[in-house]
Write a protein that holds these residues in place. Structure first.
Motif, PDB file in Angstrom:
ATOM      1  N   LEU A  89      40.294 -17.294  42.329  1.00  0.00           N
ATOM      2  CA  LEU A  89      39.245 -17.455  41.574  1.00  0.00           C
ATOM      3  C   LEU A  89      38.910 -19.110  41.603  1.00  0.00           C
ATOM      4  O   LEU A  89      38.037 -19.578  40.720  1.00  0.00           O
ATOM      5  CB  LEU A  89      39.194 -17.156  40.067  1.00  0.00           C
ATOM      6  CG  LEU A  89      39.396 -15.406  40.343  1.00  0.00           C
ATOM      7  CD1 LEU A  89      39.274 -14.963  38.888  1.00  0.00           C
ATOM      8  CD2 LEU A  89      38.432 -14.795  40.890  1.00  0.00           C
ATOM      9  N   GLY A  90      39.864 -19.784  42.163  1.00  0.00           N
ATOM     10  CA  GLY A  90      39.491 -21.421  42.075  1.00  0.00           C
ATOM     11  C   GLY A  90      38.306 -21.691  42.619  1.00  0.00           C
ATOM     12  O   GLY A  90      37.605 -22.672  41.558  1.00  0.00           O
ATOM     13  N   SER A  91      37.713 -21.291  43.535  1.00  0.00           N
ATOM     14  CA  SER A  91      36.467 -21.822  43.882  1.00  0.00           C
ATOM     15  C   SER A  91      35.354 -21.040  43.223  1.00  0.00           C
ATOM     16  O   SER A  91      34.389 -21.967  43.008  1.00  0.00           O
ATOM     17  CB  SER A  91      36.267 -21.554  45.317  1.00  0.00           C
ATOM     18  OG  SER A  91      36.134 -19.922  45.453  1.00  0.00           O
ATOM     19  N   VAL A  92      35.562 -19.998  42.588  1.00  0.00           N
ATOM     20  CA  VAL A  92      34.387 -19.459  41.464  1.00  0.00           C
ATOM     21  C   VAL A  92      34.423 -20.259  40.146  1.00  0.00           C
ATOM     22  O   VAL A  92      33.504 -20.528  39.825  1.00  0.00           O
ATOM     23  CB  VAL A  92      34.849 -18.017  41.270  1.00  0.00           C
ATOM     24  CG1 VAL A  92      33.672 -17.470  40.409  1.00  0.00           C
ATOM     25  CG2 VAL A  92      34.889 -17.130  42.556  1.00  0.00           C
ATOM     26  N   LEU A  93      35.583 -20.640  39.760  1.00  0.00           N
ATOM     27  CA  LEU A  93      35.624 -21.356  38.683  1.00  0.00           C
ATOM     28  C   LEU A  93      35.306 -22.761  38.669  1.00  0.00           C
ATOM     29  O   LEU A  93      34.842 -23.506  38.026  1.00  0.00           O
ATOM     30  CB  LEU A  93      37.106 -21.391  37.757  1.00  0.00           C
ATOM     31  CG  LEU A  93      37.456 -20.030  37.436  1.00  0.00           C
ATOM     32  CD1 LEU A  93      38.989 -19.969  37.099  1.00  0.00           C
ATOM     33  CD2 LEU A  93      36.772 -19.387  36.561  1.00  0.00           C
ATOM     34  N   ASP A  97      39.385 -28.597  43.369  1.00  0.00           N
ATOM     35  CA  ASP A  97      39.755 -28.223  44.656  1.00  0.00           C
ATOM     36  C   ASP A  97      41.171 -27.960  44.717  1.00  0.00           C
ATOM     37  O   ASP A  97      41.669 -27.175  45.471  1.00  0.00           O
ATOM     38  CB  ASP A  97      39.401 -29.089  45.652  1.00  0.00           C
ATOM     39  CG  ASP A  97      37.767 -29.209  45.853  1.00  0.00           C
ATOM     40  OD1 ASP A  97      37.133 -28.331  45.565  1.00  0.00           O
ATOM     41  OD2 ASP A  97      37.362 -30.029  46.567  1.00  0.00           O
ATOM     42  N   ASN A  98      41.914 -28.540  43.913  1.00  0.00           N
ATOM     43  CA  ASN A  98      43.383 -28.508  43.733  1.00  0.00           C
ATOM     44  C   ASN A  98      43.939 -27.631  43.113  1.00  0.00           C
ATOM     45  O   ASN A  98      45.210 -27.130  42.916  1.00  0.00           O
ATOM     46  CB  ASN A  98      44.012 -30.073  43.260  1.00  0.00           C
ATOM     47  CG  ASN A  98      43.754 -30.873  44.155  1.00  0.00           C
ATOM     48  OD1 ASN A  98      42.878 -30.914  45.172  1.00  0.00           O
ATOM     49  ND2 ASN A  98      43.793 -32.348  43.794  1.00  0.00           N
ATOM     50  N   PHE A  99      43.054 -26.462  42.232  1.00  0.00           N
ATOM     51  CA  PHE A  99      43.480 -25.726  41.196  1.00  0.00           C
ATOM     52  C   PHE A  99      43.105 -24.158  41.774  1.00  0.00           C
ATOM     53  O   PHE A  99      41.859 -24.137  42.062  1.00  0.00           O
ATOM     54  CB  PHE A  99      42.914 -26.104  39.907  1.00  0.00           C
ATOM     55  CG  PHE A  99      43.316 -25.071  38.832  1.00  0.00           C
ATOM     56  CD1 PHE A  99      44.585 -25.052  38.475  1.00  0.00           C
ATOM     57  CD2 PHE A  99      42.489 -24.118  38.378  1.00  0.00           C
ATOM     58  CE1 PHE A  99      44.937 -23.923  37.348  1.00  0.00           C
ATOM     59  CE2 PHE A  99      42.650 -23.202  37.411  1.00  0.00           C
ATOM     60  CZ  PHE A  99      43.878 -23.017  36.910  1.00  0.00           C
ATOM     61  N   ASP A 100      43.819 -23.537  41.757  1.00  0.00           N
ATOM     62  CA  ASP A 100      43.420 -22.041  41.744  1.00  0.00           C
ATOM     63  C   ASP A 100      44.094 -21.163  40.751  1.00  0.00           C
ATOM     64  O   ASP A 100      45.271 -21.122  40.307  1.00  0.00           O
ATOM     65  CB  ASP A 100      44.074 -21.416  43.104  1.00  0.00           C
ATOM     66  CG  ASP A 100      43.778 -20.104  43.666  1.00  0.00           C
ATOM     67  OD1 ASP A 100      42.572 -19.644  43.189  1.00  0.00           O
ATOM     68  OD2 ASP A 100      44.353 -19.508  44.284  1.00  0.00           O
ATOM     69  N   LEU A 101      43.259 -20.233  40.003  1.00  0.00           N
ATOM     70  CA  LEU A 101      43.656 -19.093  39.137  1.00  0.00           C
ATOM     71  C   LEU A 101      43.653 -17.859  39.932  1.00  0.00           C
ATOM     72  O   LEU A 101      42.597 -17.335  40.575  1.00  0.00           O
ATOM     73  CB  LEU A 101      42.716 -19.157  38.027  1.00  0.00           C
ATOM     74  CG  LEU A 101      43.095 -18.276  36.864  1.00  0.00           C
ATOM     75  CD1 LEU A 101      44.326 -18.561  36.089  1.00  0.00           C
ATOM     76  CD2 LEU A 101      41.755 -17.898  36.078  1.00  0.00           C
TER      77      LEU A 101
END
Length: 164
Positions: A89-93, A97-101
């Motif tokens: 969901l990193g791009s959704v949130l 650009d460096n973070f992914d959930l």
């Protein structure tokens, strides 16, 4: 002219260093870290492969190294292997650009469970991760021995993540 070329080289280098936490289809991640559970510490290795813009599948293995409070366990209780599905969901949130959930579900040798993980990349190839996992349904519905609770309870994983 020389300053302009130097500035252009610096800007291109900075752009190349900008990390991408999850790139979608074909993206590959390798995570190596420590696993913490009640009465147990161990290691975990995760491989994830991107199937789409926000979907990945993977495999996780772990082994309990350090047993506490007099706990005895054989190899079958210490070892874990699971397949998993993630919603990246990193791009959704759109935090960075460096973070992914990535929440997800997993199917293992011992249970059906879920996890919530976070990755942060410092460069295009290296970052850190943390992941929390829990069991939704255990295959053994009897009262579990302390050794059977290994990889069958709430877990915390932390470590390094690499883009492949």
């Amino acid at each position: 002219m020389k300053r302009g070329l130097l500035l252009l080289a610096v800007l291109l280098t900075m752009g190349a260093v900008n990390a991408q936490s999850f790139e979608g289809k074909g993206d590959q991640k390798l995570q190596i870290g420590a696993n913490f559970q009640d009465n147990v510490n161990g290691i975990t290795i995760t491989y994830d492969y991107g199937l789409g813009e926000n979907i990945s599948v993977g495999v996780v293995t772990g082994y309990a190294l350090n047993l506490n409070n007099g706990l005895n366990a054989d190899f079958a209780d210490r070892f874990e292997l699971e397949g998993r599905f993630n919603a990246n969901l990193g791009s959704v949130l759109n935090i960075s650009d460096n973070f992914d959930l990535y929440p997800g579900i997993s199917l293992s040798l011992k249970n059906f469970g879920g996890h919530l993980g976070m990755r942060y990349f410092f460069s295009s190839g290296f970052g850190i991760f943390s992941e929390f996992g829990t069991t939704f349904a255990k295959y053994n519905s009897d009262i579990l021995t302390p050794a059977e609770k290994i990889h069958n309870q709430f877990t915390v994983n932390v470590g390094a993540v690499f883009n492949l």
